[in-house]
Design a protein around this motif. Sequence first.
Motif, PDB file in Angstrom:
ATOM      1  N   PRO A  47      24.775  50.813  69.705  1.00 32.54           N
ATOM      2  CA  PRO A  47      25.142  50.061  68.504  1.00 32.54           C
ATOM      3  C   PRO A  47      26.633  50.185  68.194  1.00 32.54           C
ATOM      4  N   ALA A  48      27.189  49.131  67.620  1.00 32.61           N
ATOM      5  CA  ALA A  48      28.590  49.114  67.164  1.00 32.61           C
ATOM      6  C   ALA A  48      28.580  48.708  65.695  1.00 32.61           C
ATOM      7  N   SER A  49      28.069  49.591  64.864  1.00 33.74           N
ATOM      8  CA  SER A  49      27.875  49.279  63.446  1.00 33.74           C
ATOM      9  C   SER A  49      29.211  49.004  62.762  1.00 33.74           C
ATOM     10  N   LEU A  51      31.360  46.622  63.237  1.00 37.87           N
ATOM     11  CA  LEU A  51      32.381  45.897  63.994  1.00 37.87           C
ATOM     12  C   LEU A  51      32.177  44.398  63.817  1.00 37.87           C
ATOM     13  N   ARG A  52      33.257  43.687  63.486  1.00 36.90           N
ATOM     14  CA  ARG A  52      33.177  42.245  63.260  1.00 36.90           C
ATOM     15  C   ARG A  52      34.499  41.580  63.636  1.00 36.90           C
ATOM     16  N   ASN A  53      34.462  40.272  63.643  1.00 39.37           N
ATOM     17  CA  ASN A  53      35.687  39.519  63.964  1.00 39.37           C
ATOM     18  C   ASN A  53      36.783  39.822  62.937  1.00 39.37           C
ATOM     19  N   GLY A  54      37.992  39.973  63.446  1.00 40.29           N
ATOM     20  CA  GLY A  54      39.120  40.300  62.575  1.00 40.29           C
ATOM     21  C   GLY A  54      39.346  41.779  62.414  1.00 40.29           C
ATOM     22  N   GLY A  55      38.444  42.605  62.972  1.00 37.97           N
ATOM     23  CA  GLY A  55      38.646  44.048  62.877  1.00 37.97           C
ATOM     24  C   GLY A  55      39.864  44.506  63.663  1.00 37.97           C
ATOM     25  N   SER A  56      40.404  45.634  63.282  1.00 34.47           N
ATOM     26  CA  SER A  56      41.628  46.142  63.913  1.00 34.47           C
ATOM     27  C   SER A  56      41.314  46.845  65.218  1.00 34.47           C
ATOM     28  N   VAL A  57      42.308  46.837  66.097  1.00 29.95           N
ATOM     29  CA  VAL A  57      42.295  47.653  67.308  1.00 29.95           C
ATOM     30  C   VAL A  57      43.457  48.627  67.181  1.00 29.95           C
ATOM     31  N   ASN A  58      43.158  49.916  67.088  1.00 31.36           N
ATOM     32  CA  ASN A  58      44.177  50.940  66.841  1.00 31.36           C
ATOM     33  C   ASN A  58      44.309  51.840  68.060  1.00 31.36           C
ATOM     34  N   PHE A  59      45.564  52.129  68.405  1.00 27.13           N
ATOM     35  CA  PHE A  59      45.840  53.071  69.489  1.00 27.13           C
ATOM     36  C   PHE A  59      46.513  54.285  68.862  1.00 27.13           C
ATOM     37  N   ASN A  60      45.794  55.426  68.912  1.00 19.86           N
ATOM     38  CA  ASN A  60      46.272  56.653  68.255  1.00 19.86           C
ATOM     39  C   ASN A  60      46.607  56.409  66.790  1.00 19.86           C
ATOM     40  N   GLY A  61      45.802  55.591  66.119  1.00 24.23           N
ATOM     41  CA  GLY A  61      45.970  55.328  64.698  1.00 24.23           C
ATOM     42  C   GLY A  61      46.909  54.204  64.362  1.00 24.23           C
ATOM     43  N   THR A  94      41.718  55.916  79.046  1.00 25.32           N
ATOM     44  CA  THR A  94      41.833  55.851  77.584  1.00 25.32           C
ATOM     45  C   THR A  94      40.432  55.897  76.965  1.00 25.32           C
ATOM     46  N   LEU A  95      40.272  56.751  75.944  1.00 30.19           N
ATOM     47  CA  LEU A  95      38.988  56.903  75.273  1.00 30.19           C
ATOM     48  C   LEU A  95      38.813  55.800  74.249  1.00 30.19           C
ATOM     49  N   VAL A  96      37.613  55.228  74.199  1.00 33.66           N
ATOM     50  CA  VAL A  96      37.306  54.118  73.291  1.00 33.66           C
ATOM     51  C   VAL A  96      36.214  54.569  72.331  1.00 33.66           C
ATOM     52  N   GLY A  97      36.396  54.262  71.053  1.00 38.71           N
ATOM     53  CA  GLY A  97      35.384  54.591  70.056  1.00 38.71           C
ATOM     54  C   GLY A  97      35.524  53.684  68.856  1.00 38.71           C
ATOM     55  N   LEU A  98      34.887  54.086  67.759  1.00 36.08           N
ATOM     56  CA  LEU A  98      34.949  53.352  66.499  1.00 36.08           C
ATOM     57  C   LEU A  98      35.477  54.285  65.412  1.00 36.08           C
ATOM     58  N   GLU A  99      36.219  53.725  64.492  1.00 32.16           N
ATOM     59  CA  GLU A  99      36.660  54.470  63.323  1.00 32.16           C
ATOM     60  C   GLU A  99      36.492  53.592  62.095  1.00 32.16           C
ATOM     61  N   PHE A 100      36.330  54.237  60.949  1.00 36.99           N
ATOM     62  CA  PHE A 100      36.032  53.515  59.716  1.00 36.99           C
ATOM     63  C   PHE A 100      37.075  53.844  58.656  1.00 36.99           C
ATOM     64  N   GLN A 101      37.378  52.833  57.822  1.00 37.60           N
ATOM     65  CA  GLN A 101      38.255  53.012  56.674  1.00 37.60           C
ATOM     66  C   GLN A 101      37.375  53.359  55.478  1.00 37.60           C
ATOM     67  N   GLY A 102      36.985  54.640  55.356  1.00 38.93           N
ATOM     68  CA  GLY A 102      36.088  55.027  54.283  1.00 38.93           C
ATOM     69  C   GLY A 102      34.638  54.771  54.674  1.00 38.93           C
ATOM     70  N   LEU A 103      33.750  54.973  53.711  1.00 41.05           N
ATOM     71  CA  LEU A 103      32.323  54.836  53.984  1.00 41.05           C
ATOM     72  C   LEU A 103      31.895  53.388  54.093  1.00 41.05           C
ATOM     73  N   ILE A 109      38.167  49.331  66.315  1.00 45.52           N
ATOM     74  CA  ILE A 109      38.111  49.916  67.658  1.00 45.52           C
ATOM     75  C   ILE A 109      39.229  50.939  67.777  1.00 45.52           C
ATOM     76  N   SER A 110      38.862  52.129  68.178  1.00 46.16           N
ATOM     77  CA  SER A 110      39.812  53.227  68.290  1.00 46.16           C
ATOM     78  C   SER A 110      40.076  53.529  69.756  1.00 46.16           C
ATOM     79  N   LEU A 111      41.350  53.490  70.153  1.00 42.43           N
ATOM     80  CA  LEU A 111      41.775  53.849  71.506  1.00 42.43           C
ATOM     81  C   LEU A 111      42.628  55.100  71.421  1.00 42.43           C
ATOM     82  N   LYS A 112      42.335  56.075  72.264  1.00 43.96           N
ATOM     83  CA  LYS A 112      43.054  57.349  72.200  1.00 43.96           C
ATOM     84  C   LYS A 112      43.360  57.847  73.609  1.00 43.96           C
TER      85      LYS A 112
END
Length: 301
Positions: A47-49, A51-61, A94-103, A109-112
């Motif tokens: 699951p990618a809870s 995640l939607r169109n227009g979401g950010s893609v961040n590399f190391n924040g 590069t590690l791929v994951g998800l991050e959230f802006q608050g609850l 999409i988080s790239l690290k």
Amino acid sequence: METRANYVLIGAFTLAVIAAAFGFVLWFQSLHTTKARSPIRIVFEGPASGLRNGGSVNFNGIRIGEVISVKLDNPRRVVALAMVENKAPIRKDTLVGLEFQGLTGVAAISLKGGEEAAPAVPLDEDGIPVLTADPNALQDVTEAIRATLQNVNRIVADNQESVKNSLRNLETFTGALARNSEKIDGIMVKVDGVMGKADSLMLGLNTVAGGSSGGELSAMLKAIKELADDLDKRTNLLIADGRRTLGDISRAVNNFDRNPSRVIFGGSNNAVAPEPAPARPPAPSAGPRPPAAGAAPRRPQ
């Protein structure tokens, strides 16, 4: 009719030029954006809870792109297509994951990480680079959300009685406000009256203080200043006269000490008194004079 037709042609030509310029700007901007960014495909095995169109893609924040599409490849696989900056140092490891802006924020999409010497991102069948998200990272995010929700639930449960008391106090307070609404309205009317009097007082003080056109206090201060200036001038004159008088008295005292007679009788003390004429001695006695010729002789008494 001819003049009106000319105006129509000129207006149409102007609008066409403006539209062409606007279209050129949009085309140039899209071309520049296309050259500056390139697509990348992110595959989530699970699951990618959020995640939607227009979401950010961040590399190391740091934001380097955005998600342009999200779709289900199969019931257990989510595929996201994103546009990212060409200069982003994305590598195969590069590690791929998800991050959230608050609850309740949108997932990003988080790239690290990734080594500089690592190979480039492998290409998919259609030539688009593809990365697969780390299931452990997704599980960590899900576990973090669950742990946060459990902590919130635990805090509410531990303070359930306090929350109930707070709600009761709030209900009591609102009930008291409802019962005393008329009194509160009266108090507010009085407060409005006091505020009106305060405004009138401030206007009066403003008028006395002068305001924009000057007032009584300004005139009073001006009169006091003029009186002080006049008194200062008169005092300076009186001091000057006193100094001259003291100087005259001092000179008179000094003259009296040096020559009292001059002060009393006048005249100069340097003038020499004239010497008295010498007394003439009396003529010696020679006896009786002989009678003059022709004169009768004097008879003896």
